[in-house]
Design an enzyme around this catalytic site. Structure first.
Site, PDB file in Angstrom:
ATOM      1  N   GLY A 284       0.632  -1.203   0.008  1.00 60.96           N
ATOM      2  CA  GLY A 284       0.162  -0.041   0.003  1.00 60.96           C
ATOM      3  C   GLY A 284       1.012   1.125   0.009  1.00 60.96           C
TER       4      GLY A 284
ATOM      5  N   PRO B  44       2.293   4.878   1.059  1.00 58.92           N
ATOM      6  CG  PRO B  44       4.243   6.007   0.503  1.00 58.92           C
ATOM      7  CD  PRO B  44       3.354   5.400  -0.130  1.00 58.92           C
TER       8      PRO B  44
ATOM      9  CB  THR C 234      -2.513   3.412   3.240  1.00 61.62           C
ATOM     10  OG1 THR C 234      -1.274   2.550   3.128  1.00 61.62           O
ATOM     11  CG2 THR C 234      -2.600   4.098   1.786  1.00 61.62           C
ATOM     12  N   GLY C 235      -1.462   3.260   6.597  1.00 63.14           N
ATOM     13  CA  GLY C 235      -1.871   2.748   7.859  1.00 63.14           C
ATOM     14  C   GLY C 235      -1.314   1.329   8.140  1.00 63.14           C
ATOM     15  CE  LYS C 236       2.722   0.496   3.568  1.00 65.28           C
ATOM     16  NZ  LYS C 236       2.184   1.808   3.135  1.00 65.28           N
ATOM     17  CB  THR C 237       3.567   1.532  10.448  1.00 64.74           C
ATOM     18  OG1 THR C 237       4.261   1.978   9.410  1.00 64.74           O
ATOM     19  CG2 THR C 237       4.252   1.268  11.606  1.00 64.74           C
TER      20      THR C 237
ATOM     21  CG  HIS D  90     -12.119   2.403 -17.008  1.00 65.53           C
ATOM     22  ND1 HIS D  90     -11.346   2.526 -18.217  1.00 65.53           N
ATOM     23  CD2 HIS D  90     -11.864   1.274 -16.343  1.00 65.53           C
ATOM     24  CE1 HIS D  90     -10.669   1.205 -18.246  1.00 65.53           C
ATOM     25  NE2 HIS D  90     -11.002   0.535 -17.123  1.00 65.53           N
ATOM     26  CD  GLU D  91     -12.808   0.591 -12.707  1.00 62.48           C
ATOM     27  OE1 GLU D  91     -13.182  -0.658 -12.763  1.00 62.48           O
ATOM     28  OE2 GLU D  91     -11.651   0.653 -13.106  1.00 62.48           O
TER      29      GLU D  91
ATOM     30  CG  ASP E 247      -9.094  -2.678 -18.685  1.00 61.11           C
ATOM     31  OD1 ASP E 247      -8.906  -3.637 -17.717  1.00 61.11           O
ATOM     32  OD2 ASP E 247      -9.887  -1.644 -18.640  1.00 61.11           O
TER      33      ASP E 247
HETATM   34  P1  ADP Z   1       2.315   3.392   6.628  1.00 62.43           P
HETATM   35  O1  ADP Z   1       2.971   2.722   7.516  1.00 62.43           O
HETATM   36  O2  ADP Z   1       1.362   2.776   5.488  1.00 62.43           O
HETATM   37  O3  ADP Z   1       3.275   4.528   5.821  1.00 62.43           O
HETATM   38  P2  ADP Z   1       1.180   4.744   9.051  1.00 62.43           P
HETATM   39  O4  ADP Z   1       0.822   3.296   9.482  1.00 62.43           O
HETATM   40  O5  ADP Z   1       2.555   4.878   9.432  1.00 62.43           O
HETATM   41  O6  ADP Z   1       1.235   4.421   7.335  1.00 62.43           O
HETATM   42  O7  ADP Z   1       0.203   5.789   8.974  1.00 62.43           O
HETATM   43  C1  ADP Z   1       0.474   7.078   9.494  1.00 62.43           C
HETATM   44  C2  ADP Z   1      -0.369   7.515  10.358  1.00 62.43           C
HETATM   45  O8  ADP Z   1      -1.802   8.026   9.526  1.00 62.43           O
HETATM   46  C3  ADP Z   1      -0.924   6.891  11.507  1.00 62.43           C
HETATM   47  O9  ADP Z   1       0.129   6.924  12.378  1.00 62.43           O
HETATM   48  C4  ADP Z   1      -2.196   7.341  11.804  1.00 62.43           C
HETATM   49  O10 ADP Z   1      -2.220   8.421  12.623  1.00 62.43           O
HETATM   50  C5  ADP Z   1      -2.609   7.844  10.246  1.00 62.43           C
HETATM   51  N1  ADP Z   1      -3.484   6.862   9.805  1.00 62.43           N
HETATM   52  C6  ADP Z   1      -3.267   6.118   8.729  1.00 62.43           C
HETATM   53  N2  ADP Z   1      -4.243   5.065   8.274  1.00 62.43           N
HETATM   54  C7  ADP Z   1      -4.982   5.367   9.121  1.00 62.43           C
HETATM   55  C8  ADP Z   1      -6.402   4.280   9.339  1.00 62.43           C
HETATM   56  N3  ADP Z   1      -6.847   3.609   8.680  1.00 62.43           N
HETATM   57  N4  ADP Z   1      -6.988   4.731  10.795  1.00 62.43           N
HETATM   58  C9  ADP Z   1      -6.417   5.820  11.515  1.00 62.43           C
HETATM   59  N5  ADP Z   1      -5.410   6.601  11.283  1.00 62.43           N
HETATM   60  C10 ADP Z   1      -4.740   6.161  10.262  1.00 62.43           C
HETATM   61 ZN    ZN Z   2     -10.357  -1.246 -16.573  1.00 67.36          ZN
END
Ligand code: ADP
Ligand code: ZN
Length: 591
Positions: free
Chosen positions: A203, A205, A207-210, A424-425, A500
């Site tokens: 995903g 940066p 998006t909340g992976k960490t 498109h979708e 596509d």
């Molecule tokens: P990534 O690891 O994908 O780069 P992070 O997990 O470090 O992203 O996200 C950075 C900050 O953004 C988090 O500490 C949080 O404050 C906020 N954040 C991102 N996604 C979410 C979510 N789904 N819900 C709540 N906060 C989020």
């Molecule tokens: Zn398509």
């Protein structure tokens, strides 16, 4: 590594050496001056420190490795005091005991920086320091640097819970299993179930992976050890690999635990040639593979890794027993964004008429981190404007501020883009509805996912290996639904159809050259190019014509279906623009 690079490095280290010495001397002098002034009234007796600890009055303790001087900040006080502790070991035990008893304070552990140690003793041991510094540099120049202390992964207990992660419901459901594994590994082991070792989170940066990885650790109540892939990349051969080894040594001691490797593409990108930085990279990657393969006998360690560039990863990482699970963390849709805004607005004061929903609607394509950033900006704007609470204007100004930064990176989706994607979708979905491809619609979305600007997702029907000619033809029609809709509704076409077109061309080519589905060519396999010549000169042209005919037919059919349902196309696209993601049921209701 070639000689040139080595020469450069040596030069670099020499200049670093000189710089280090200068810094030591200057720092020493400053330290002396500063210390003279206020060392007296800034001291806290050891017994007083213990008393304060017992009374839970301490806010922060800073310890430095190899030093008996600790810095203490008392709750409600601004300035730090220093205490000389009789024995570091004893003090560490005391601190541990305090923490276990629920005494909460911030503990900062610092590695002895050369500067601080050197400056405190500058006049007594200056010559020794000079020698040591030079020695270290010489050792490093010879690439023997991995003998020293190199582990510096961050680790801590986290109290992040799934509730702190907004949206991402499906992703959470997938990860709940890991939590169970971590909590009761024995139960799974006794059932003969293999515990997953690695999960890759794909995903963008922010998006909340960490965050979600932390939540897994938090829910399971296990330590979270994290390190970034880029930190593994070192100048000296073997250092990266050695870091990996140390990281997992630590993890084994703390198991069950989560190891989180951010930016894994930095070490896990495809192995290619064997030179310079790349061979160093390979060693690091190999060590990671070795560690993961060797997990079985150890406690439960689950490695979560994050990347934004899955296509860069070395295939070896994705084999069974390594990162064999992959979860895509997509950018939030409008509902997800509203939830994220809700979470991050908890500790902020808002005017009564604020609608987070409105903000969510205006921020298509924004990640969680960016949304959190907006709310923070809004609080700042409100403070600057001396408002009692954050009002709508503050919020809008914050959105603008953050967007300008983003627009520079062209990360914000424009209205035009959104519209193209929506049509498109919608085109895919509508055309698909009138076809016999054996696929059931699941949801349609204009939220970017991976490289695609939007997606039309089908339920995972059982994989079919044998497809009839009719089915394949229908599949082609469906693939052209996107492009055809853009053209018909907006009289413009976008790059969004790239994938596509690739897939369609491949299918059409296979139909003619692999499956022998063209009457003109006949049931002949032409999988190997040379065979075209064997069959006479015109064969190549005939094949091309047949492929072209399949594609043209499909495109015409897609257009026809769309023209027959033109009102529906507009309805679906409009609904998509409003809701960003619509389910199969919502889609059906329009018919
Ligand atoms: P990534 O690891 O994908 O780069 P992070 O997990 O470090 O992203 O996200 C950075 C900050 O953004 C988090 O500490 C949080 O404050 C906020 N954040 C991102 N996604 C979410 C979510 N789904 N819900 C709540 N906060 C989020
Ligand atoms: Zn398509």
């Amino acid at each position: 590594m070639d000689n040139n690079k080595n020469e450069e490095k040596k030069k670099m280290y020499l200049s670093i050496a000189i710089l280090v010495l200068l810094v030591i001397i200057v720092a020493g002098l400053i330290y002396m001056i500063v210390n003279k002034k206020d060392s007296q009234d800034n001291e806290l007796a050891y017994t007083d420190l213990i008393k304060q600890l017992d009374n839970q009055e301490v806010e922060e303790i800073e310890m430095t490795v190899g030093s008996t001087t600790v810095k203490v900040k008392r709750k409600g006080e601004e300035e730090e005091k220093t205490t000389i502790v009789p024995s570091t070991q004893a003090f560490v035990e005391l601190v541990q005991q305090q923490t276990e008893n629920g005494n909460e304070f911030k503990l900062i552990q610092k590695n002895a920086s050369i500067i601080s140690r050197a400056s405190s003793a500058i006049f007594t041991i200056l010559p020794t320091i000079l020698m040591v510094a030079l020695l270290v540099i010489i050792v490093k120049m010879q690439g023997l640097g991995d003998k020293g202390k190199i582990y510096d992964g961050k680790e801590n207990k986290t109290d992040v819970k799934f509730d702190d992660v907004a949206g991402l419901d499906e992703e959470k459901t997938e990860l709940v299993e890991l939590v169970d594994f971590l909590k009761e590994p024995e139960r799974f082991k006794s059932m003969g179930a293999k515990i997953p070792k690695g999960v890759l989170l794909y995903g963008k940066p922010g998006t909340g992976k960490t965050l979600i990885a932390k939540a897994v650790a938090g829910e399971a109540g296990v330590p979270f050890i994290s390190m970034s892939g880029s930190e593994f990349i070192e100048m000296f051969a073997g250092l990266g690999a050695s870091r990996v080894r140390k990281l997992f040594e630590r993890a084994r001691k703390m198991a069950p635990c989560i190891v989180f490797i951010d930016e894994i593409d930095a070490i896990g990108s495809r192995r290619t040639s064997q030179s310079g930085a790349e061979s160093e990279n390979n060693q690091t990657l190999n060590q990671l593979l070795v560690e993961m393969d060797g997990f079985e006998e150890n406690g439960t360690i689950i490695v979560l890794a994050a990347t934004n560039r899955p296509e860069m990863l070395d295939k070896a990482l994705l084999r069974p027993g390594r990162f064999d699970r992959q979860i895509t963390i997509s950018t939030p849709d409008v509902r997800g964004r509203e939830e994220i805004l809700k979470i991050h607005s908890k500790d902020k004061k808002f005017a009564d008429n604020i609608t987070l929903k409105g903000i969510a609607e205006d921020t298509a394509g924004y990640t969680g981190a960016e949304l959190a950033n907006i709310l923070n900006e809004a609080a700042i704007v409100a403070t600057v404007n001396r408002h009692d609470a954050i009002n709508q204007d503050d919020l809008e100004e914050a959105v603008k501020k953050v967007s300008i930064g983003l627009q520079k990176n062209s990360r914000v989706i424009s209205e035009k883009e959104k519209q193209l994607t929506a049509y498109h979708e919608a085109g895919h979905a509508i055309v698909g509805r009138f076809l016999n491809t054996g696929e059931d619609l699941k949801e349609i979305s204009i939220i970017p996912r991976g490289v695609a600007g939007g997606y039309t997702m089908y339920k995972n029907n059982e994989d079919k290996f044998y497809r009839s000619k009719g089915e394949l033809e229908d599949k082609l029609v469906g693939l052209f639904g996107g492009r055809a809709a853009e053209k018909l509704a907006l009289n413009d076409i976008s790059t969004g159809a790239r994938n596509d077109l690739q897939v369609a061309t491949q299918i059409a080519t296979d139909m003619v050259t692999v499956y022998g589905m063209s009457d003109r060519i006949g049931p002949i396999s032409l999988e190997k190019d040379e065979q075209i010549n064997i069959l006479g000169e015109n064969m190549g042209d005939a094949v091309e014509e047949e492929i072209k005919a399949l594609i043209d037919n499909a495109y015409v059919r897609a257009q026809k279906i769309l023209l027959d349902n033109f009102d529906k196309l507009h309805l679906v696209a409009e609904l998509l623009l409003k809701k960003e993601t619509i389910t199969a049921e919502e889609f059906e209701q329009l018919f």
